[in-house]
Design an enzyme around this catalytic site. Structure first.
Site, PDB file in Angstrom:
ATOM      1  N   GLU A 135      28.813  97.424   6.718  1.00 43.76           N
ATOM      2  CA  GLU A 135      29.168  98.815   7.054  1.00 43.76           C
ATOM      3  C   GLU A 135      30.570  98.920   7.645  1.00 43.76           C
ATOM      4  OE1 GLU A 135      29.033 102.223   6.748  1.00 43.76           O
ATOM      5  OE2 GLU A 135      26.872 102.099   7.105  1.00 43.76           O
ATOM      6  N   GLY A 146      50.825 101.690  17.800  1.00 45.85           N
ATOM      7  CA  GLY A 146      49.861 100.647  17.429  1.00 45.85           C
ATOM      8  C   GLY A 146      48.984 101.026  16.247  1.00 45.85           C
ATOM      9  N   GLU A 163      50.885  98.193  11.333  1.00 41.38           N
ATOM     10  CA  GLU A 163      51.281  96.795  11.514  1.00 41.38           C
ATOM     11  C   GLU A 163      52.806  96.673  11.388  1.00 41.38           C
ATOM     12  OE1 GLU A 163      48.873  94.332  11.739  1.00 41.38           O
ATOM     13  OE2 GLU A 163      47.272  95.809  11.523  1.00 41.38           O
ATOM     14  N   LYS A 220      38.697  99.441  -0.068  1.00 38.39           N
ATOM     15  CA  LYS A 220      37.484 100.147   0.369  1.00 38.39           C
ATOM     16  C   LYS A 220      36.805 100.846  -0.810  1.00 38.39           C
ATOM     17  CE  LYS A 220      39.396 100.504   4.976  1.00 38.39           C
ATOM     18  NZ  LYS A 220      40.284 101.316   5.833  1.00 38.39           N
ATOM     19  N   GLY A 254      39.572 100.523  15.005  1.00 38.55           N
ATOM     20  CA  GLY A 254      39.356 100.342  16.440  1.00 38.55           C
ATOM     21  C   GLY A 254      38.268  99.313  16.657  1.00 38.55           C
TER      22      GLY A 254
END
Lengths: 328, 328
Positions: free
Chosen positions: B135, B193, B196, B211, B305
């Site tokens: 997931e 942030g 990258e 994805k 996150g």
């Protein structure tokens, strides 16, 4: 897995059609409407029953009642989708309790029994080791209860906000968009079949409040009733109020809100920014969950409609099939 | 249920903390980072290991490797959350295959192995009668795979559209809002942030494409790879293009799209109405599912996150606990 369907209006028929057309490993062994019933332990010919319902208005034999099906048919799961009586929950509540105490799982789309007797039903289901599911009672096709209990399993749900009534959302959308009065928008909603002849239940916020009660009891194990919800409807809103909000980049929507930390259970028209995720169009529903790990999760979808309700019922049936019946 | 965690960066630590702080019926019997490992059949003292990782930069004994944990620890589920290598999938792919062929369930947040070797992994898991869940690889905290497989179970998913990359969405939001150039918005995203040092993977649409591949293979049982996706990134978009779209009530977002009937698998900047449910702010992700019964269901939430990723992993662990380990 064997199921019996009680209530054979558009939702019950939708469930039967899906079971017939999709390879779900589910067999229908009983069907009842308000005037007739049919029981067949080896499987009901669904196409024939649907045709009979269409042509003759009954699904089966007038000698067979819904109670006969509930009491005698051979099923693992009772699918209860009779009309909601929000004052007494009957007769659905009695069918559901009978099935549970017969040791059968139950799936219902009926808000009445779940809002009125949640603790009793869950306790009895627990004692019998059976599962009671009611995804269809809240937000139609949006699998909100699945999402809270499975998708976000392990999260603590901190708050829930949402648009729980598509009729109100349609009326407010139209008042904001084209400056209609409440009465004009309601008339339009009626003509389109989005509002009942007596719209009280929707526009006074009662329908949304019932869904909050179901969610509060489900998610936090509370024992709330409709009397615990602060309710303000949309029937006194003026187009001027909506236009003023729009002028400032905002709009007004009927928001249902549960904040268990503050003890808040409230349905009321709220001014929110137009770009807020809960600002959805027309008859859509939307729910914003605040969770401790996942943070905010918003779900938007159709809150009503027979095939959408059938979708939620089928989701519950497959949950029971995979979690209980297959495992047994 | 016993789990071992491979990869002990912020995601692995978040998973360990949640298991420690929440009463999930889960015990951790192995942990490894890139330099060390710890194995304890009777349960690892999570607080101590987290403190050691904070103070010394290692979770355990430098004599114990990740392979030792994968091969020898006593676990029902391997939680694999090492960094993604999208070219080879290694070493994660090898850990996962080893665990599966040891007859253990696997939960991973690692896009590489799932995008590169889905068929192999699912086939081997099927042969071993174990469960592979991932997931966390798609849309962070949004439980999109749970929703498709469980919440909307019984529905045929017809199409998927979505915002699958928060970095691109942030850049486009800022270009549209304040007329920043692509370079200015990228710089800002880096400072916050959200991007990258080498943003290629995000801004060229590769992350979103991966994805899509994972969803296409999962939902429709296809065997797609990144080479099957038509990809256009956002790095050539001008602020003028965005401002022109905004002037007409529209905006530009990087949309990933799967339409299996047409054979479409595409990531590209698209002009869409500002009130479209996929127009979400900042680093959010959003997915719109079109289903045969439920119709359109949109989910919005945080796509990245560490605690959000841990949320998805915990959801998968509880799925396996309830569906496999408890039942066994």
């Amino acid at each position: 897995m064997k199921v019996a369907i009680i209530g054979f209006g558009s939702v019950g028929q939708g469930v039967a059609e899906s079971i017939q057309n999709k390879d779900l490993g589910i067999m229908i062994t009983g069907i009842a409407d308000s005037k007739s019933g049919v029981i067949a332990g080896s499987g009901i010919p669904v196409g024939e029953v649907l045709a009979k319902k269409q042509s003759q208005g009954v699904c089966g034999d007038t000698d067979v009642s819904a109670w006969d099906v509930v009491k005698s048919a051979d099923y693992d799961v009772l699918v209860e989708c009779t009309p909601t009586d929000i004052t007494t929950g009957k007769p659905a509540l009695e069918y559901i309790r009978y099935a549970i105490n017969r040791g059968r799982h139950v799936v219902t789309s009926n808000k009445g029994p779940v809002a009125l007797a949640y603790k009793t039903l869950i306790t009895e289901a627990g004692e019998q080791g059976v599962c009671l599911r009611y995804e269809a009672t809240v937000c139609g096709a949006i699998p909100i209860i699945h999402t809270i209990q499975e998708g976000l399993a392990g999260n603590d749900i901190l708050k829930i906000y949402g648009i729980f009534n598509g009729t109100c959302n349609y009326i407010l959308t139209r008042m904001a968009e084209d400056g209609l009065t409440y009465e004009q928008a309601l008339l339009e909603a009626r003509e389109l079949g989005y509002a009942e002849a007596d719209p009280t239940y929707d526009v006074k916020g009662i329908d949304a409040a019932i869904k909050l009660v179901i969610l509060a009891n489900t998610v936090w194990g509370l024992d709330k009733s409709i009397d615990d919800v602060e309710i303000t409807g949309i029937d006194n809103l003026t187009p001027e109020a909506l236009q003023l909000a729009e002028k400032h980049g905002r709009t007004i929507r009927l928001i249902g809100e549960i904040d268990p930390a503050k003890g808040t259970l409230r349905v009321s028209p709220r001014i929110i920014p137009q770009e807020h995720p809960l600002v959805v169009d027309g008859t859509l529903n939307a729910v914003l969950l605040e969770a401790d790990m996942a943070d905010g999760i918003t779900m938007i979808g159709r809150g009503a409609g027979s095939i959408e309700t059938a979708s939620a019922i089928i989701g519950d049936l497959i949950f029971i099939r995979d979690r209980y019946v297959k495992a047994a």
